[in-house]
Write a protein that holds these residues in place. Structure first.
Motif, PDB file in Angstrom:
ATOM      1  N   SER A 110       0.812  -1.215   0.000  1.00 55.81           N
ATOM      2  CA  SER A 110       0.000   0.000   0.000  1.00 55.81           C
ATOM      3  C   SER A 110       0.849   1.271   0.000  1.00 55.81           C
ATOM      4  O   SER A 110       0.312   2.363  -0.144  1.00 55.81           O
ATOM      5  N   ASN A 111       2.162   1.151   0.127  1.00 54.12           N
ATOM      6  CA  ASN A 111       3.046   2.317   0.081  1.00 54.12           C
ATOM      7  C   ASN A 111       3.411   2.742  -1.333  1.00 54.12           C
ATOM      8  O   ASN A 111       4.106   3.746  -1.514  1.00 54.12           O
ATOM      9  N   TYR A 148       2.618   3.540  -5.512  1.00 53.65           N
ATOM     10  CA  TYR A 148       1.831   3.705  -6.710  1.00 53.65           C
ATOM     11  C   TYR A 148       2.124   2.476  -7.593  1.00 53.65           C
ATOM     12  O   TYR A 148       3.257   1.984  -7.618  1.00 53.65           O
ATOM     13  N   ASN A 167      -3.219   4.898  -7.688  1.00 51.11           N
ATOM     14  CA  ASN A 167      -2.500   5.437  -6.544  1.00 51.11           C
ATOM     15  C   ASN A 167      -2.563   4.485  -5.348  1.00 51.11           C
ATOM     16  O   ASN A 167      -3.067   3.374  -5.448  1.00 51.11           O
ATOM     17  N   TRP A 168      -2.080   4.972  -4.193  1.00 53.51           N
ATOM     18  CA  TRP A 168      -1.904   4.090  -3.046  1.00 53.51           C
ATOM     19  C   TRP A 168      -3.195   3.430  -2.595  1.00 53.51           C
ATOM     20  O   TRP A 168      -3.204   2.252  -2.256  1.00 53.51           O
ATOM     21  N   ASN A 169      -4.274   4.210  -2.551  1.00 51.65           N
ATOM     22  CA  ASN A 169      -5.508   3.662  -1.989  1.00 51.65           C
ATOM     23  C   ASN A 169      -6.517   3.269  -3.052  1.00 51.65           C
ATOM     24  O   ASN A 169      -7.624   2.856  -2.738  1.00 51.65           O
ATOM     25  N   PHE A 178      -7.979   5.189  -5.286  1.00 50.49           N
ATOM     26  CA  PHE A 178      -8.997   6.190  -5.599  1.00 50.49           C
ATOM     27  C   PHE A 178      -8.625   7.092  -6.769  1.00 50.49           C
ATOM     28  O   PHE A 178      -9.475   7.841  -7.265  1.00 50.49           O
ATOM     29  N   ASN A 221      -5.092  -4.234  -1.635  1.00 45.95           N
ATOM     30  CA  ASN A 221      -3.908  -4.108  -0.781  1.00 45.95           C
ATOM     31  C   ASN A 221      -3.837  -5.206   0.279  1.00 45.95           C
ATOM     32  O   ASN A 221      -2.749  -5.625   0.671  1.00 45.95           O
ATOM     33  N   THR A 222      -5.004  -5.673   0.726  1.00 49.97           N
ATOM     34  CA  THR A 222      -4.993  -6.734   1.750  1.00 49.97           C
ATOM     35  C   THR A 222      -4.465  -8.045   1.183  1.00 49.97           C
ATOM     36  O   THR A 222      -4.032  -8.922   1.924  1.00 49.97           O
TER      37      THR A 222
END
Length: 122
Positions: A30-31, A33, A52-54, A56, A74-75
């Protein structure tokens, strides 16, 4: 440092679909891109889609907008590229990549998978 491994390439007829996956290990996924890039024979490697990271914020090359969708879990330390309405010109080796920078610039992606071949027949 993150390691990336792609899967899901193959041979499909024009108009068909493929889903590429990219499994990450060795870092906090998750860190980063993340992006998908492709390289066709005789051509330079090019940007396809980025996230991007999240998850969105996304970016797509004009040639794939409305047909391809990038996503990440990410999980599960995994990213995906859903490719629909495929065309012969989408034939290429597809690479996933990761960057610690907030960027879609191919030059700033430090970590790369080995690539997976996607071939679209006419």
């Amino acid at each position: 440092q993150v390691q990336l491994v792609e899967s899901g390439g193959g041979l499909v007829q024009a108009g068909g679909s493929l889903r590429l996956s990219c499994a990450a290990s060795g870092g906090t996924f998750s860190n980063y891109y993340v992006g998908w890039f492709r390289q066709a024979p005789g051509k330079e490697r090019e940007f396809v889609a980025g996230l991007n990271w999240n998850g969105f914020a996304t970016s797509y090359a004009d040639s794939v907008k409305g047909r391809f969708t990038i996503s990440r879990a990410n999980t599960k330390n995994t990213m995906y590229l859903q490719m629909n309405s495929l065309k012969p010109e989408d034939t290429a080796v597809y690479y996933c990549a990761a960057s610690r920078k907030a960027t879609w610039n191919i030059q700033e992606y430090d970590y790369w998978g080995q690539g997976t071949q996607a071939t679209v027949s006419s």
